[in-house]
Design a protein around this motif. Sequence first.
Motif, PDB file in Angstrom:
ATOM      1  N   UNK A  12      -6.824   6.241  -6.052  1.00  0.00           N
ATOM      2  CA  UNK A  12      -6.589   6.667  -7.353  1.00  0.00           C
ATOM      3  C   UNK A  12      -6.315   7.972  -7.559  1.00  0.00           C
ATOM      4  N   UNK A  13      -6.036   8.913  -6.577  1.00  0.00           N
ATOM      5  CA  UNK A  13      -5.998  10.138  -6.690  1.00  0.00           C
ATOM      6  C   UNK A  13      -4.557  10.568  -6.771  1.00  0.00           C
ATOM      7  N   UNK A  14      -3.269   8.838  -5.794  1.00  0.00           N
ATOM      8  CA  UNK A  14      -2.501   8.987  -6.159  1.00  0.00           C
ATOM      9  C   UNK A  14      -2.029   8.665  -7.382  1.00  0.00           C
ATOM     10  N   UNK A  15      -2.321   7.769  -8.022  1.00  0.00           N
ATOM     11  CA  UNK A  15      -1.531   7.182  -8.913  1.00  0.00           C
ATOM     12  C   UNK A  15      -2.513   8.412 -10.094  1.00  0.00           C
ATOM     13  N   UNK A  16      -2.813   8.851 -10.018  1.00  0.00           N
ATOM     14  CA  UNK A  16      -3.386   9.738 -10.781  1.00  0.00           C
ATOM     15  C   UNK A  16      -2.912  10.943 -11.195  1.00  0.00           C
ATOM     16  N   UNK A  17      -1.816  11.095  -9.580  1.00  0.00           N
ATOM     17  CA  UNK A  17      -1.027  12.357 -10.060  1.00  0.00           C
ATOM     18  C   UNK A  17      -1.406  14.022  -9.406  1.00  0.00           C
ATOM     19  N   UNK A  18      -3.234  13.155  -8.321  1.00  0.00           N
ATOM     20  CA  UNK A  18      -3.891  14.453  -8.485  1.00  0.00           C
ATOM     21  C   UNK A  18      -3.931  14.284  -6.280  1.00  0.00           C
ATOM     22  N   UNK A  19      -2.693  14.765  -6.547  1.00  0.00           N
ATOM     23  CA  UNK A  19      -2.165  15.628  -5.236  1.00  0.00           C
ATOM     24  C   UNK A  19      -2.741  15.691  -3.973  1.00  0.00           C
ATOM     25  N   UNK A  20      -3.859  16.839  -3.663  1.00  0.00           N
ATOM     26  CA  UNK A  20      -4.205  18.193  -3.258  1.00  0.00           C
ATOM     27  C   UNK A  20      -6.003  16.843  -2.977  1.00  0.00           C
ATOM     28  N   UNK A  21      -6.358  16.034  -4.140  1.00  0.00           N
ATOM     29  CA  UNK A  21      -7.327  15.480  -4.172  1.00  0.00           C
ATOM     30  C   UNK A  21      -6.997  14.367  -2.783  1.00  0.00           C
ATOM     31  N   UNK A  22      -5.807  13.622  -3.703  1.00  0.00           N
ATOM     32  CA  UNK A  22      -4.864  12.044  -2.343  1.00  0.00           C
ATOM     33  C   UNK A  22      -5.297  12.727  -1.297  1.00  0.00           C
ATOM     34  N   UNK A  23      -4.809  13.563  -1.232  1.00  0.00           N
ATOM     35  CA  UNK A  23      -5.012  14.458   0.680  1.00  0.00           C
ATOM     36  C   UNK A  23      -6.360  14.224   1.750  1.00  0.00           C
TER      37      UNK A  23
END
Length: 495
Positions: free
Chosen positions: A246-257
């Motif tokens: 979900x974070x990747x799709x949302x463009x929330x990259x630090x959170x996706x990492x």
Amino acid sequence: MLSYIKKPFLILSTAVVLMTGCSKEDVIELVPEFTFDGITNPSSMDQVEQVLLGAYTGFRSADYYGSGSGTGNAWGMMNDVISDNFYETIESLANSRTMADWLYNAETGQIASSYTAAYQVISRANIVLRDVDKFTTATNTKMANRIKGQALAIRALAHFDLFRYFANRYDRNSTTELAVAYMTEFAVSTAIKPTRLNNKDFYDKVLADISAALPLLADVDRAINAPGAVRPYIDANAAYALQARVYLYAGLYPEAITAATAAINNRPLTTGQAAFSGLYNQTSVNAGEIIWNVQFESNQSGPTFLAFFATNNRSYFRPAPEVVTATGTSGLIQSNDIRYSAYFTNIGGAPAITKYKGKGGLSDGNANFIVFRTGEMYLIRAEARALSSQEGLALDDLNALRAARIDGYVPVSGLTGAALLEAIANERRAELIGEGHRFFDLKRTTRTLVRGAVCGTATSVAGDCDLAPADREWAWPIPVASTRINPGMVQNPNY
């Protein structure tokens, strides 16, 4: 918002199959113990848990991760059928040609069935969330955590899956782009008229459900998946994997990492041909890098039949030659790659997608569908790092995944910028073929979908071979049955 059940589908949508509790740690049992209509309240925590198992059975629907003969499998191989990963063959019975050729509209049955299948899962999760607290006591709090955490994650996943098809764009902060209706309560009433949330509010609800699930799943009465089991249930690691996606799709990259790293730390990459192939055919006793998969047993319409009819080797759709060829000397996946024999078999002179053909060497279409595994997490983290000025670490992730898959792989160096992102995108195409990602990957990165060399030829006759980023077909239409009885259910543009 209340769970909305369309009146024409009232009986179908409210019947909740409650599964027997025998050996729940290992498999989802096949024989219903009893049923109720969804309005009747469960009378104990055990019955609430049975409803939870009913939610899991919804994922096996032929319109979710399951498939019919040339139909269904919306969040599995349908994603490849409508992208550039598969091409329709002359063996096809044309059951999904409307989907493959992007000719769908608001009355297309496969879309309506998939829409209903996802909301059925959500309805069952909402029954659990409605009732679990009623039976929570000082002595069963950890059991309640286990049940409630899974239900929250299931609700988030099914809503996000709907969003991926029915939203026009994935912009995290848009207050004008429409997502889908987010159902947080179960109710049966024709008076309830849910509306589509904007993207920002939708993401807020998905992420809130996952955030609420994680601490619950970390504080449970027993292991959600038994040691050595095939991991048929959503545990904390699966919630992290969902969060990373979900974070990747949302463009929330630090959170996706961060989320992807949490999932990776608990499930190392699988290496070696036998172990990797065993993820799909279950010839290995080790579940390996599987984070969560949907369990299919005999006669449950496994994930393969949309593209490959396992019992007679009939291929309705085959992998594009840009991905793999019969000689194994060109394409993204070549013969020195463990994915080559794990995913494909040369049948009739060309590769067929056989990763779901059966378990234990059988060819009966009875195979599990892997929803989350570590390979995806490496690619999520690589892409998020590349887009967060961490290109060296992104390349490390890409090289680590390739080294686990390709015999004699020599790490590459110096990839940066667009070239690095293209390499990650190609690796996602190779690694995740047949697992429900390619169409969404092209959509979220606003690329033109261009089908390859066989499109429009005698090998694969097709009406169109490309889909521009502004074309309406990137978003599926809201089924007409919903828009007719609910004027507030806004249709997608140009349908």
